[in-house]
Design an enzyme around this catalytic site. Structure first.
Site, PDB file in Angstrom:
ATOM      1  N   ASP A  65      -8.940  -3.785  -6.238  1.00 14.44           N
ATOM      2  CA  ASP A  65      -8.200  -2.651  -5.661  1.00 14.44           C
ATOM      3  C   ASP A  65      -8.412  -1.391  -6.501  1.00 14.44           C
ATOM      4  OD1 ASP A  65      -6.426  -0.903  -4.497  1.00 14.44           O
ATOM      5  OD2 ASP A  65      -4.617  -1.984  -5.123  1.00 14.44           O
TER       6      ASP A  65
ATOM      7  N   CYS B 213       0.846  -1.204   0.000  1.00 16.84           N
ATOM      8  CA  CYS B 213       0.000   0.000   0.000  1.00 16.84           C
ATOM      9  C   CYS B 213       0.879   1.250   0.000  1.00 16.84           C
ATOM     10  CB  CYS B 213      -0.963   0.031   1.192  1.00 16.84           C
ATOM     11  SG  CYS B 213      -1.923  -1.445   1.427  1.00 16.84           S
TER      12      CYS B 213
ATOM     13  N   HIS C 149      -7.868  -3.947  -1.958  1.00 15.54           N
ATOM     14  CA  HIS C 149      -6.721  -3.183  -1.475  1.00 15.54           C
ATOM     15  C   HIS C 149      -6.297  -3.729  -0.102  1.00 15.54           C
ATOM     16  CE1 HIS C 149      -3.967   0.114  -1.546  1.00 15.54           C
ATOM     17  NE2 HIS C 149      -4.335   0.477  -0.337  1.00 15.54           N
TER      18      HIS C 149
END
Ligand SMILES: *[C@@H]1O[C@H](CO)[C@@H](O)[C@H](O)[C@H]1NC(C)=O
Ligand SMILES: *[C@@H]1O[C@H](CO)[C@@H](O)[C@H](O)[C@H]1NC(C)=O
Ligand SMILES: *[C@@H]1O[C@H](CO)[C@@H](O)[C@H](O)[C@H]1NC(C)=O
Ligand SMILES: *[C@@H]1O[C@H](CO)[C@@H](O)[C@H](O)[C@H]1NC(C)=O
Length: 261
Positions: free
Chosen positions: A197, A149, A229
């Site tokens: 995502d 991330c 995500h």
């Protein structure tokens, strides 16, 4: 020995992996095995491979998501990478101010205010200091890095093919990764993406692939079905696709470093 063990593994399930390769599994829960050390004022989690599996000239820098070193899954995933044969270092990117693990579960957490307190320059500085420590005090010659991330932006920023940076990168579901940062990467890069995502969606992924192909970079992209995500770190283990995606991303990273680091 480890390499030979891994070669037979690509694409197989966790059960097989753990049976034929003891240690090559992802820990989803348990007690983190590593310890914190103060490195130039930064708390850095250190976790080590089993004796005999260690190549002291290489190590892995783990660049976290916004939940940082306090999140158990980050420490456990670092431990899992360590069991696969690497010393792994996880610096506290946010100086004690990581996003609380439960922040996504309800209203009340002010994300814009938090982002404003943590500019790109802060993470850049923490990573630069950690890399200097790895190259200096630890004597590491080749540095691999994983970024999840938030961290998926910073591994590319330091994958520069120069003496002080990252040599080999793996990122999963990067946030805010821009074209210039993809363009600037020098060195092998593996990317794990999820089809749910929004931060690294199909358009972003294909743009990244186009850039990497054009540059003739040594790259790999893998797309995981039903993976939202954050899937490389935090998943619903009862969801079979999510569990597979997290474990698949882990094996992807291990195989990548085995080949290129
Ligand atoms: C960490 O080390 C720095 C000096 O490098 C020192 O100023 C700081 O007080 C130390 N912090 C802790 C929590 O020990
Ligand atoms: C992906 O996100 C970008 C914005 O970052 C947007 O322009 C694009 O349309 C999105 N693509 C898909 C397939 O949703
Ligand atoms: C791409 O890179 C590979 C590996 O370095 C090299 O063998 C090949 O010639 C390159 N291709 C082009 C078109 O430059
Ligand atoms: C350790 O890693 C370095 C860098 O990839 C490599 O050159 C060296 O051969 C490795 N040593 C062993 C014993 O595998």
């Amino acid at each position: 020995m480890f390499k030979a063990c891994l070669l037979g593994l690509v694409g197989v399930t966790t059960v097989l992996a753990s049976a034929s390769c003891p240690g090559l599994t992802v820990s989803h829960d348990g007690t983190p095995a590593g310890t914190f050390k103060n490195v130039s004022g930064i708390q850095v989690y250190h976790t080590y491979p089993p004796k005999g599996k260690h190549n002291a000239s290489t190590a892995i820098l783990y660049v976290t998501d916004i939940f940082g070193v306090p999140l158990a899954q980050n420490k456990l995933l670092a431990d899992s990478l360590a069991r696969a044969g690497h010393t792994v270092l996880v610096p506290d990117l946010f100086h004690g101010d990581a996003v609380p693990a439960n922040a996504l579960e309800g209203p009340g957490f002010d994300f814009p205010a938090w982002i404003a307190k943590h500019p790109v320059s802060e993470s850049d500085s923490v990573i630069a200091k950690t890399l200097a420590y790895m190259r200096g005090e630890l004597g590491v010659k080749k540095v691999g890095a994983v970024g999840y991330c938030w961290g998926g932006k910073y591994v590319p920023r330091f994958l520069k093919g120069d003496a002080g940076g990252i040599d080999v990168g793996f990122i999963a579901h990067p946030s805010n990764l821009d074209d210039g940062e993809i363009e600037g990467m020098v060195g092998p890069i593996s990317i794990a993406a999820g089809d749910l995502d929004d931060a690294f969606n199909a358009t972003r992924r294909r743009t990244a692939e186009d850039i990497l192909i054009k540059k003739n970079t040594t790259y790999q992209t893998s797309l995981y079905a039903g993976a939202p995500h954050g899937f490389g770190v935090r998943v619903d283990l009862m969801n079979k696709r999510q569990k597979f995606a997290k474990e698949g991303a882990f094996y992807q990273a291990v195989g990548w470093f085995d080949a290129w680091l």
